[in-house]
Write a protein that holds these residues in place. Structure first.
Motif, mmCIF file in Angstrom:
data_model
loop_
_atom_site.group_PDB
_atom_site.id
_atom_site.type_symbol
_atom_site.label_atom_id
_atom_site.label_comp_id
_atom_site.label_asym_id
_atom_site.label_seq_id
_atom_site.Cartn_x
_atom_site.Cartn_y
_atom_site.Cartn_z
ATOM 1 N N MET A 5 0.857 -1.187 0.000
ATOM 2 C CA MET A 5 0.000 0.000 0.000
ATOM 3 C C MET A 5 0.892 1.235 0.000
ATOM 4 N N ILE A 6 0.695 2.103 -0.963
ATOM 5 C CA ILE A 6 1.503 3.301 -1.114
ATOM 6 C C ILE A 6 0.576 4.512 -1.156
ATOM 7 N N ILE A 7 0.897 5.525 -0.396
ATOM 8 C CA ILE A 7 0.132 6.778 -0.416
ATOM 9 C C ILE A 7 1.085 7.929 -0.711
ATOM 10 N N ASP A 8 0.699 8.763 -1.673
ATOM 11 C CA ASP A 8 1.435 9.977 -2.036
ATOM 12 C C ASP A 8 2.910 9.721 -2.330
ATOM 13 N N PRO A 9 3.219 8.891 -3.343
ATOM 14 C CA PRO A 9 4.626 8.691 -3.706
ATOM 15 C C PRO A 9 5.256 9.997 -4.181
ATOM 16 N N GLU A 10 6.543 10.092 -3.987
ATOM 17 C CA GLU A 10 7.251 11.339 -4.278
ATOM 18 C C GLU A 10 7.115 11.748 -5.741
ATOM 19 N N LYS A 11 7.055 10.781 -6.659
ATOM 20 C CA LYS A 11 7.011 11.116 -8.083
ATOM 21 C C LYS A 11 5.686 11.763 -8.489
ATOM 22 N N GLY A 12 4.645 11.613 -7.667
ATOM 23 C CA GLY A 12 3.395 12.321 -7.905
ATOM 24 C C GLY A 12 2.423 11.626 -8.833
ATOM 25 N N TYR A 13 2.641 10.360 -9.115
ATOM 26 C CA TYR A 13 1.683 9.609 -9.925
ATOM 27 C C TYR A 13 1.873 8.125 -9.662
ATOM 28 N N ILE A 14 0.873 7.329 -10.053
ATOM 29 C CA ILE A 14 0.934 5.865 -9.939
ATOM 30 C C ILE A 14 0.294 5.291 -11.198
ATOM 31 N N VAL A 15 0.924 4.274 -11.777
ATOM 32 C CA VAL A 15 0.400 3.605 -12.961
ATOM 33 C C VAL A 15 0.284 2.114 -12.676
ATOM 34 N N VAL A 16 -0.877 1.533 -12.965
ATOM 35 C CA VAL A 16 -1.051 0.079 -12.886
ATOM 36 C C VAL A 16 -1.630 -0.398 -14.218
ATOM 37 N N ALA A 17 -0.942 -1.362 -14.833
ATOM 38 C CA ALA A 17 -1.364 -1.833 -16.153
ATOM 39 C C ALA A 17 -1.025 -3.305 -16.328
ATOM 40 N N ASN A 18 -1.274 -4.102 -15.277
ATOM 41 C CA ASN A 18 -1.064 -5.551 -15.287
ATOM 42 C C ASN A 18 0.399 -5.939 -15.337
ATOM 43 N N ASN A 19 1.292 -4.952 -15.228
ATOM 44 C CA ASN A 19 2.709 -5.266 -15.179
ATOM 45 C C ASN A 19 3.082 -5.699 -13.759
ATOM 46 N N LYS A 20 4.339 -6.037 -13.540
ATOM 47 C CA LYS A 20 4.780 -6.452 -12.205
ATOM 48 C C LYS A 20 4.321 -5.429 -11.177
ATOM 49 N N PHE A 21 3.747 -5.932 -10.075
ATOM 50 C CA PHE A 21 3.191 -4.973 -9.138
ATOM 51 C C PHE A 21 4.201 -4.495 -8.112
ATOM 52 N N ILE A 22 5.211 -5.293 -7.820
ATOM 53 C CA ILE A 22 6.311 -4.846 -6.965
ATOM 54 C C ILE A 22 7.615 -5.327 -7.595
ATOM 55 N N PRO A 23 8.745 -4.651 -7.296
ATOM 56 C CA PRO A 23 10.022 -5.093 -7.881
ATOM 57 C C PRO A 23 10.350 -6.522 -7.471
ATOM 58 N N ASP A 24 11.310 -7.095 -8.159
ATOM 59 C CA ASP A 24 11.598 -8.526 -8.106
ATOM 60 C C ASP A 24 11.500 -9.099 -6.698
ATOM 61 N N ASN A 25 10.448 -9.877 -6.506
ATOM 62 C CA ASN A 25 10.097 -10.428 -5.209
ATOM 63 C C ASN A 25 9.373 -11.731 -5.478
ATOM 64 N N GLU A 26 9.368 -12.634 -4.525
ATOM 65 C CA GLU A 26 8.730 -13.928 -4.763
ATOM 66 C C GLU A 26 7.262 -13.797 -5.137
ATOM 67 N N LEU A 27 6.570 -12.741 -4.680
ATOM 68 C CA LEU A 27 5.154 -12.579 -4.998
ATOM 69 C C LEU A 27 4.936 -12.166 -6.446
ATOM 70 N N SER A 28 5.877 -11.412 -7.002
ATOM 71 C CA SER A 28 5.707 -10.892 -8.364
ATOM 72 C C SER A 28 6.687 -11.523 -9.344
ATOM 73 N N TRP A 29 7.364 -12.573 -8.924
ATOM 74 C CA TRP A 29 8.468 -13.159 -9.682
ATOM 75 C C TRP A 29 8.071 -13.517 -11.109
ATOM 76 N N ASN A 30 6.897 -14.119 -11.260
ATOM 77 C CA ASN A 30 6.479 -14.607 -12.575
ATOM 78 C C ASN A 30 5.373 -13.764 -13.202
ATOM 79 N N SER A 31 5.039 -12.631 -12.601
ATOM 80 C CA SER A 31 4.135 -11.709 -13.286
ATOM 81 C C SER A 31 4.924 -10.989 -14.367
ATOM 82 N N GLN A 32 4.271 -10.636 -15.452
ATOM 83 C CA GLN A 32 4.958 -10.219 -16.667
ATOM 84 C C GLN A 32 4.921 -8.699 -16.867
ATOM 85 N N PRO A 33 5.882 -8.173 -17.586
ATOM 86 C CA PRO A 33 5.817 -6.761 -17.979
ATOM 87 C C PRO A 33 4.754 -6.557 -19.055
#
Length: 836
Positions: A521-549
């Motif tokens: 859960m992320i609130i107000d990231p410094e970059k000022g925007y958030i994009v979700v488009a079925n790509n990996k949801f978190i950086p390389d981690n066992e939960l997102s290991w095989n989710s695709q770009p």
């Protein structure tokens, strides 16, 4: 005399048809009385689009009104979703083997008992709200003069809606969105054919085998901060798994009949009935980067384009528990009393599929005893399977029964295709473990409280209790915050995450679920925007290991970054342009490599003209584009240049998903870097026997594309247009019947599966688009800025209504309907439901 009889008969038929058509269209203006409400429920509509605005004294009575309008406009859709989610289609269609197969398949999934337990244990608040929705549907049916034409054609009646029907609907919808479990069969077949190392490559297993894997929904610095602040327990670092021979001892025992398994997944669901959320885009922009100074949200879920639309626009204006009035407006799914994507007075929200691997296939070793009981082997012990018997009712026929066996993982998947026999693959069977089998008592309470929320963080915390489906959600608030949340249970599993990409063996178990406080859960990231488009949801981690770009994730991030880096501020119009974007980032990133390979291996220079067309292509899948037509047809033929040992069912499963994109575009770059006769150019998964066959297949595919286009459109490039070949189709449950002409629709269209304005098509040679952005919304928290939404067909499910397809043209042209909400009554039509 005989002629007069014929003429009289024709006149009677015509008059009767007009009477039926008139009576089949529901009343949008008038009054009704019900004993199921305590206060008036008012339903306002405009004549142009018929979108209902429900004014109610309470949220529960708002749910009643939503059920009422769902029944008015989408009764057949409701009925079909109810019967299909419970494996009861044979009660509608009678004995048809393909329908009975689907019923057996759904019953075999084994979640109906969980549905019944959930209904029994719902909180009082959730039960009351769900019952009000059900009562609204049932009263809506009573208000109709006649049932929709589909009921008349099949000679069936509508049965009262129950809370169980809503619970079962969300169960199956969630299960059909747990995609990776089907890819596990496919990768396991690759492992059997080529070995684990190559299976990892063509199955895009792990970030080291993926293209563009660094574009994630939660970015690295944001993730690092989240890990530190929440003491995340699932942050183990994994490298590439070097144990690539781990299944050697099993290869002589297992022979995956992958074609049979993949064909057993009922295409009927994704084509006609269920909203399988295959893709979506959503993004939020902080008020720091908007012209109004208030945050913006855009969302366009990508379900299959059916008719009627999967989505239904509606507003509920209601009084909250604190006596303050609020509203909810956006996209609803008939069958659920929930606005899945929309806004309230205080919050806006949108969603995408998370692809977090909430389901696994286990290979079980089974023995049968006493001809009735099954035992499975676990930890070197033989354990009896639990079993239940399901009765399937068939219209006009005797009932049939099936026995479902369960291991501790879940149901044994025995009813594939057409027969009732337990599927035996050399003594091994497959069971399904899924988060959908959890008894979820909490989600509905979370949704109900969320609808009345004001504070963004507190409201997002409520949604952490959702068990399923797994979604990536984005949020904006009236007080200038933006946020991201992963919803649905996230599973920690044994072993290296590479292994989770395959059918599980050797007792690799689920360990635990991620604790609520550690859900991303992320609130107000410094970059000022958030994009979700079925790509990996978190950086390389066992939960997102095989989710695709995804190419869409790359493109949306790039465009937003470009504007911010230039100091430009976003308006609502900018989001409209972005949702309409047809640019293919991945095709463009690798276009030079493709061109160089084609020039290198086109030994006779016979494809010079085609290569020039590709060189000049802007990478936009516009309807008038000749380059898009050539690239699209080339890509189609190239898709079948792999896996000569396998049937089309497997090839389509691989090629029609992000797994292939990740492999293909990375492979183009890899092939371009090596010299002729290198192993990369001669891999066993490429068809053919010539030297450098993997690269030669590119040339052969372009040659075949040229021939296809010449035969269809001639050899004049000016006549080559993507929109002349590519249509978006809107199938109906009756599409494969003589009544198809009444219900089905088709329009010329643009885009492909990698552009932001999505249009995915099956690899059947028709190039007909099947999946697209069938609901779009753009929300601003500035009260002076307009908000917009649109669906792909229309509000009505009645083919004789002007509201059946009246949003289709504006949807095609990337136009929208302006949202109207709040305490306003300046609408054309009013229907009032009074308490009895």
């Amino acid at each position: 005399m005989f002629g007069k009889i014929i003429i009289s008969t024709i006149i009677i038929v015509i008059l009767s048809s007009f009477v039926f058509i008139y009576q089949s269209i529901p009343e949008y203006q008038g009054e009704w009385s019900s004993q199921n409400i305590d206060n008036d429920v008012k339903i306002f509509r405009d004549k142009q689009f018929g979108i209902p605005h429900i004014h109610a004294k309470s949220l529960k009575e708002g749910f009643y009104g939503l059920g009422f309008v769902h029944a008015q406009d989408r009764l057949w859709q409701l009925h079909l979703r109810r019967m299909s989610s419970q494996g009861r289609l044979s009660e509608i269609f009678g004995y048809r083997q393909e329908i009975l197969n689907i019923d057996k398949y759904i019953r075999n999934l084994g979640y109906l008992q969980s549905c019944k337990r959930i209904v029994e244990k719902l909180s009082e608040g959730a039960r009351i709200h769900l019952q009000y929705y059900a009562n609204g549907i049932n009263d809506g049916v009573k208000s109709l003069q006649i049932l929709p034409i589909e009921f008349k054609i099949l000679g069936v009646q509508f049965q009262d809606w129950q809370i169980l029907d809503t619970v079962a609907f969300i169960k199956l919808m969630s299960l059909l969105n747990v995609n990776d479990m089907f890819h596990e069969f496919m990768r396991s077949k690759f492992d059997e054919l080529y070995g684990r190392e190559l299976a990892n490559i063509i199955g895009s297993v792990g970030p080291h085998n993926q293209f563009d894997s660094d574009v994630t929904e939660v970015q690295q610095n944001e993730w690092n901060q989240f890990i530190q602040n929440h003491n995340v327990s699932y942050n183990q670092k994994f490298g590439q798994n070097t144990n690539n021979n781990q299944n050697t001892e099993n290869k002589t025992k297992t022979n995956y009949n992958i074609t049979e398994i993949l064909q057993s997944i009922p295409e009927y669901y994704s084509n006609y009935i269920f909203p399988t959320l295959k893709a979506s885009n959503a993004w939020v922009i902080s008020g720091n980067h908007t012209k109004s100074g208030k945050p913006h949200l855009a969302n366009d879920p990508h379900l299959d384009n059916n008719i009627p639309s999967q989505w239904y626009q509606a507003e509920i204006y209601f009084q909250m528990d604190n006596q303050e009035y609020n509203y909810i407006i956006g996209g609803t799914l008939p069958g659920l009393p929930i606005c899945m994507s929309g806004r309230s007075k205080y919050l806006g929200w949108g969603l995408t599929t998370l692809y977090s691997d909430g389901g696994d296939i286990y290979e079980e070793e089974i023995i049968k005893k006493d001809e009735e009981d099954l035992f499975y082997k676990f930890n070197n012990q033989w354990i009896p399977c639990n079993k239940t018997v399901e009765i399937i009712k068939i219209k006009g026929q005797e009932d049939q029964s099936i026995t479902i066996f369960n291991t501790h993982h879940g149901p044994i998947m025995q009813y594939y295709i057409e027969n009732n026999k337990l599927r035996d693959h050399n003594g091994h069977f497959y069971s399904l473990q899924s988060i959908v089998h959890i008894d979820d008592y909490e989600s509905f309470d979370g949704f109900i409280k969320f609808a009345q929320g004001k504070d963004l963080k507190q409201s997002m915390e409520l949604l952490k209790h959702i068990c399923y489906p797994n979604n990536g959600m984005v949020f904006i608030s009236h007080d200038n915050h933006i946020g991201y949340l992963s919803t649905g249970r996230l599973v920690i599993k044994e072993g290296h995450p590479d292994e989770n990409a395959y059918v599980k063996k050797n007792n690799k178990e689920w360990i635990r679920y991620v604790p609520y406080k550690e859900i991303p859960m992320i609130i107000d990231p410094e970059k000022g925007y958030i994009v979700v488009a079925n790509n990996k949801f978190i950086p390389d981690n066992e939960l997102s290991w095989n989710s695709q770009p995804t190419s869409r994730g790359r493109r949306i991030n790039d465009l937003i970054n470009q504007m911010i880096n230039k100091g430009q501020k976003f308006s609502v119009l900018d989001h409209i342009k972005l949702q309409s974007d047809t640019y293919d980032s991945y095709a463009c990133i690798t276009k030079d490599e493709l061109i160089q390979l084609l020039k290198k291996y086109d030994k006779n220079n016979e494809l010079i003209n085609e290569i020039v067309i590709l060189e000049n292509w802007t990478c936009k899948w516009d309807s008038e584009s000749s380059g898009a037509l050539l690239y699209g047809v080339f890509e189609y033929f190239y898709s079948f240049k792999f896996h000569s040992q396998l049937d089309e069912a497997v090839i389509k499963q691989w090629n029609n998903f992000y797994i292939f994109d990740s492999f293909h575009f990375k492979n183009l770059i890899d092939m371009n870097f090596v010299q002729p006769n290198d192993q990369i150019l001669n891999q066993p998964y490429c068809n053919g026997s010539v030297q450098d066959k993997c690269a030669q297949n590119l040339v052969e595919s372009l040659r075949e594309a040229r021939q296809f286009i010449h035969e269809k459109f001639g050899n004049q490039t000016k006549d080559w247009k993507w929109g002349s070949l590519h249509n978006q189709v809107f199938p109906h449950a009756f599409s494969n019947t003589p009544f198809a002409f009444i219900f089905e629709r088709k329009i010329p269209y643009h885009s492909n599966r990698r552009s932001v304005a999505v249009s995915s098509y099956d690899l059947d040679g028709s190039f007909n688009g099947k999946t697209g952005s069938n609901y779009k919304q753009i929300i601003s928290m500035d009260p002076d800025e307009s908000n917009f939404f649109v669906i792909d067909t229309g509000i009505s499910g009645n083919p004789f209504s002007k509201l059946y397809t009246n949003q289709m043209d504006i949807w095609k042209e990337n136009k929208y309907v302006k949202m109207k909400f709040g305490n306003r009554t300046d609408y054309d039509l009013l229907y009032v439901i009074h308490p009895n």
